[in-house]
Design a protein around this motif. Sequence first.
Motif, PDB file in Angstrom:
ATOM      1  N   HIS A  78      91.076  10.923  51.450  1.00  0.00           N
ATOM      2  CA  HIS A  78      92.497  10.949  51.850  1.00  0.00           C
ATOM      3  C   HIS A  78      93.389  11.013  50.624  1.00  0.00           C
ATOM      4  CE1 HIS A  78      93.352   6.622  50.969  1.00  0.00           C
ATOM      5  NE2 HIS A  78      92.099   6.432  51.325  1.00  0.00           N
ATOM      6  N   HIS A  79      94.591  11.571  50.817  1.00  0.00           N
ATOM      7  CA  HIS A  79      95.480  11.731  49.664  1.00  0.00           C
ATOM      8  C   HIS A  79      96.730  10.863  49.735  1.00  0.00           C
ATOM      9  CE1 HIS A  79      96.271  15.152  52.433  1.00  0.00           C
ATOM     10  NE2 HIS A  79      97.535  14.948  52.160  1.00  0.00           N
ATOM     11  N   ASP A  80      96.863  10.035  50.772  1.00  0.00           N
ATOM     12  CA  ASP A  80      97.977   9.079  50.724  1.00  0.00           C
ATOM     13  C   ASP A  80      97.511   7.829  49.975  1.00  0.00           C
ATOM     14  OD1 ASP A  80      96.253   8.310  52.873  1.00  0.00           O
ATOM     15  OD2 ASP A  80      97.857   7.128  53.791  1.00  0.00           O
ATOM     16  N   VAL A  81      98.473   7.096  49.441  1.00  0.00           N
ATOM     17  CA  VAL A  81      98.160   5.847  48.725  1.00  0.00           C
ATOM     18  C   VAL A  81      99.075   4.746  49.249  1.00  0.00           C
ATOM     19  CG1 VAL A  81      97.383   7.003  46.603  1.00  0.00           C
ATOM     20  CG2 VAL A  81      99.793   6.345  46.826  1.00  0.00           C
ATOM     21  N   VAL A  82      98.688   3.506  49.021  1.00  0.00           N
ATOM     22  CA  VAL A  82      99.561   2.392  49.410  1.00  0.00           C
ATOM     23  C   VAL A  82     100.634   2.205  48.338  1.00  0.00           C
ATOM     24  CG1 VAL A  82      97.891   1.142  50.832  1.00  0.00           C
ATOM     25  CG2 VAL A  82      98.010   0.655  48.391  1.00  0.00           C
ATOM     26  N   ALA A  83     101.742   1.587  48.718  1.00  0.00           N
ATOM     27  CA  ALA A  83     102.848   1.369  47.783  1.00  0.00           C
ATOM     28  C   ALA A  83     102.359   0.585  46.562  1.00  0.00           C
ATOM     29  CB  ALA A  83     103.969   0.617  48.483  1.00  0.00           C
ATOM     30  N   ALA A  84     102.925   0.924  45.409  1.00  0.00           N
ATOM     31  CA  ALA A  84     102.535   0.237  44.167  1.00  0.00           C
ATOM     32  C   ALA A  84     103.620  -0.761  43.789  1.00  0.00           C
ATOM     33  CB  ALA A  84     102.340   1.262  43.056  1.00  0.00           C
ATOM     34  N   THR A 107      93.550   5.904  41.879  1.00  0.00           N
ATOM     35  CA  THR A 107      92.375   6.307  41.091  1.00  0.00           C
ATOM     36  C   THR A 107      91.092   6.027  41.876  1.00  0.00           C
ATOM     37  OG1 THR A 107      92.576   4.193  39.937  1.00  0.00           O
ATOM     38  CG2 THR A 107      93.346   6.139  38.765  1.00  0.00           C
ATOM     39  N   LEU A 108      91.032   4.840  42.505  1.00  0.00           N
ATOM     40  CA  LEU A 108      89.851   4.486  43.307  1.00  0.00           C
ATOM     41  C   LEU A 108      90.057   4.800  44.785  1.00  0.00           C
ATOM     42  CD1 LEU A 108      88.896   1.026  41.764  1.00  0.00           C
ATOM     43  CD2 LEU A 108      87.503   3.089  41.728  1.00  0.00           C
ATOM     44  N   ASP A 109      91.251   4.617  45.261  1.00  0.00           N
ATOM     45  CA  ASP A 109      91.520   4.724  46.706  1.00  0.00           C
ATOM     46  C   ASP A 109      92.691   5.661  46.930  1.00  0.00           C
ATOM     47  OD1 ASP A 109      91.667   4.303  49.410  1.00  0.00           O
ATOM     48  OD2 ASP A 109      92.599   2.345  49.262  1.00  0.00           O
ATOM     49  N   ASP A 110      92.466   6.968  47.077  1.00  0.00           N
ATOM     50  CA  ASP A 110      91.151   7.572  47.132  1.00  0.00           C
ATOM     51  C   ASP A 110      91.202   8.938  46.460  1.00  0.00           C
ATOM     52  OD1 ASP A 110      88.577   8.390  48.030  1.00  0.00           O
ATOM     53  OD2 ASP A 110      89.441   9.161  49.864  1.00  0.00           O
ATOM     54  N   LYS A 111      92.168   9.095  45.519  1.00  0.00           N
ATOM     55  CA  LYS A 111      92.301  10.419  44.887  1.00  0.00           C
ATOM     56  C   LYS A 111      91.123  10.717  43.978  1.00  0.00           C
ATOM     57  CE  LYS A 111      97.274  10.917  45.250  1.00  0.00           C
ATOM     58  NZ  LYS A 111      98.553  10.716  44.558  1.00  0.00           N
ATOM     59  N   GLY A 112      90.465   9.675  43.464  1.00  0.00           N
ATOM     60  CA  GLY A 112      89.267   9.892  42.655  1.00  0.00           C
ATOM     61  C   GLY A 112      88.200  10.609  43.479  1.00  0.00           C
ATOM     62  N   ASN A 407      83.851  -5.929  39.377  1.00  0.00           N
ATOM     63  CA  ASN A 407      84.603  -6.735  40.348  1.00  0.00           C
ATOM     64  C   ASN A 407      86.113  -6.641  40.160  1.00  0.00           C
ATOM     65  OD1 ASN A 407      82.418  -7.606  41.726  1.00  0.00           O
ATOM     66  ND2 ASN A 407      82.171  -9.500  40.545  1.00  0.00           N
ATOM     67  N   GLU A 408      86.507  -6.552  38.895  1.00  0.00           N
ATOM     68  CA  GLU A 408      87.940  -6.447  38.600  1.00  0.00           C
ATOM     69  C   GLU A 408      88.509  -5.164  39.212  1.00  0.00           C
ATOM     70  OE1 GLU A 408      89.902  -6.431  34.375  1.00  0.00           O
ATOM     71  OE2 GLU A 408      88.324  -7.954  34.548  1.00  0.00           O
ATOM     72  N   GLN A 409      87.743  -4.091  39.071  1.00  0.00           N
ATOM     73  CA  GLN A 409      88.202  -2.808  39.631  1.00  0.00           C
ATOM     74  C   GLN A 409      88.212  -2.855  41.152  1.00  0.00           C
ATOM     75  OE1 GLN A 409      85.312  -0.670  37.282  1.00  0.00           O
ATOM     76  NE2 GLN A 409      86.917   0.431  36.181  1.00  0.00           N
ATOM     77  N   LEU A 410      87.225  -3.528  41.717  1.00  0.00           N
ATOM     78  CA  LEU A 410      87.180  -3.683  43.171  1.00  0.00           C
ATOM     79  C   LEU A 410      88.442  -4.407  43.656  1.00  0.00           C
ATOM     80  CD1 LEU A 410      85.348  -3.209  45.648  1.00  0.00           C
ATOM     81  CD2 LEU A 410      84.319  -5.429  45.226  1.00  0.00           C
ATOM     82  N   ASP A 411      88.838  -5.445  42.921  1.00  0.00           N
ATOM     83  CA  ASP A 411      90.026  -6.210  43.295  1.00  0.00           C
ATOM     84  C   ASP A 411      91.321  -5.427  43.080  1.00  0.00           C
ATOM     85  OD1 ASP A 411      88.444  -8.330  43.957  1.00  0.00           O
ATOM     86  OD2 ASP A 411      88.738  -9.426  42.077  1.00  0.00           O
ATOM     87  N   SER A 412      91.260  -4.357  42.276  1.00  0.00           N
ATOM     88  CA  SER A 412      92.490  -3.607  41.987  1.00  0.00           C
ATOM     89  C   SER A 412      92.864  -2.638  43.108  1.00  0.00           C
ATOM     90  CB  SER A 412      92.347  -2.847  40.661  1.00  0.00           C
ATOM     91  OG  SER A 412      91.494  -1.719  40.802  1.00  0.00           O
ATOM     92  N   VAL A 413      91.959  -2.436  44.073  1.00  0.00           N
ATOM     93  CA  VAL A 413      92.268  -1.565  45.211  1.00  0.00           C
ATOM     94  C   VAL A 413      93.355  -2.244  46.057  1.00  0.00           C
ATOM     95  CG1 VAL A 413      91.329  -0.545  47.322  1.00  0.00           C
ATOM     96  CG2 VAL A 413      89.973  -0.527  45.229  1.00  0.00           C
ATOM     97  N   HIS A 414      94.420  -1.503  46.335  1.00  0.00           N
ATOM     98  CA  HIS A 414      95.587  -2.037  47.081  1.00  0.00           C
ATOM     99  C   HIS A 414      96.307  -3.147  46.298  1.00  0.00           C
ATOM    100  CE1 HIS A 414      94.576  -0.485  51.390  1.00  0.00           C
ATOM    101  NE2 HIS A 414      94.216   0.362  50.461  1.00  0.00           N
TER     102      HIS A 414
END
Length: 439
Positions: A78-84, A107-112, A407-414
């Motif tokens: 998907h190409h939408d992202v949540v607000a930053a 980058t991870l969710d989900d344009k990568g 784990n740090e990267q996992l936590d960075s999603v959203h």
Amino acid sequence: MLDNRTQKYADTLAQLIRMDTTSYDNQTDKTAFYHFHKLLKEKFPNIFSVVEYEDFSGSFLLKWKGESSQAPILLMNHHDVVAATGNWRFPPFSAEIADGKIWGRGTLDDKGGLWAMLQAADELASEGFVPKRDIYFVSTCTEEQTGLGADIISAALKEKGLRFDMVLDEGGMIVFEPIAGAIGKYAMVGVGEKGCVNLKFTARSEGGHASTPENNTPLVRLGKFMAEVDNGKQFKSELSPTVCTTFNRISKGMKGPVKFLLENAKMFKHLLSAVIPKISAAAGAMLKTTIAFTMCSGSTESNVLPESAWVLADMRYSHHQGSKDSIRVVTEIAKKYDIETEIVGPVFDSPLSDTESYAFKTVENAIARIFPDVITAPYIMTGASDSRYFSRVCDNCIRFSPFTINNEQLDSVHAVNENLDLDCLAPAVDFYRLIITEA
Ligand SMILES: [Zn+2]
């Protein structure tokens, strides 16, 4: 110093990240998404010149014609992202490259994942490759909201009478130590997700002034009800065959008695289903229905008793208990407190994919070839993804993104500081190339 291939990949991904494609509730202005489609066509001209492109209100479907009439496969992201929001180390749409990583929302969710999928297809198209069977690509602009794009695209495919041998969507990634003591890298491949339903619980009374309250006013009853439901005892904890396979695979990196228990999860399923929810909420959520209270309302005045008060719950039901029985169980508890239960919105069911299917085996083989030091483990996702809509057209929807993350990267999603290692870029393209060429 980056090698040429990684540098080129990072440049392209950075351009996708820099275009802000945040999605919102009830979004009607799709301009940003159409700009994004245009950017993709510029960056991946070879694949876009050989596919049929169909727009679905900012989400899109691509069809790459294959040589045979064998059942097609579908790859999606998907190409939408949540607000930053919050305090980011680098501005969220700057796609800054630092410390061997690319930083930014999506980058991870989900344009990568979207980038890797299209990059692989674009390279193959430029090499004159023609797929053996039809390959469809989907990218939606509503994944972070209602999932409407996935809904209408899958409905359109069903309308055409299509059945897919595989749907591969974003999902689990390659992680370190998925449960304590499981040493090594694990590719967590989602084979399904828990169903999801919203329930509204309403308690009523005659109202009245707060200076002369009776016992058990609506908010008190709701409170007692929530306290009873909160311990989760009403839902059956069970180790399904899929979860047994998850534990069995994870045990490969373990030592000692826990390894023995998980290796033989089937044999110890009663013990494990009782113990695991106590050790880890995340692992426990794979074993049973969960309920979380998220919204509430009472009186509009501080000195007036509410004539009605409600709480809203987000329930994720297990495959073994299902929606009907999970709802029945909480409805009965609610009745004890004179509370009404109402289902709000759709009830989602997502069947489990077969780990012996072509789809799972294909993903498993691609992981083994591109990431030889990684153990593949199927798992049931507790979150919802777009692919839940595609069980209409495919029995085996797989949820996996070919990136290795800590784990740090996992936590960075959203959350803040979402980032992806640059080392992950080339293997991700190789993974999708293999999926496409082997299809
Ligand atoms: Zn996502």
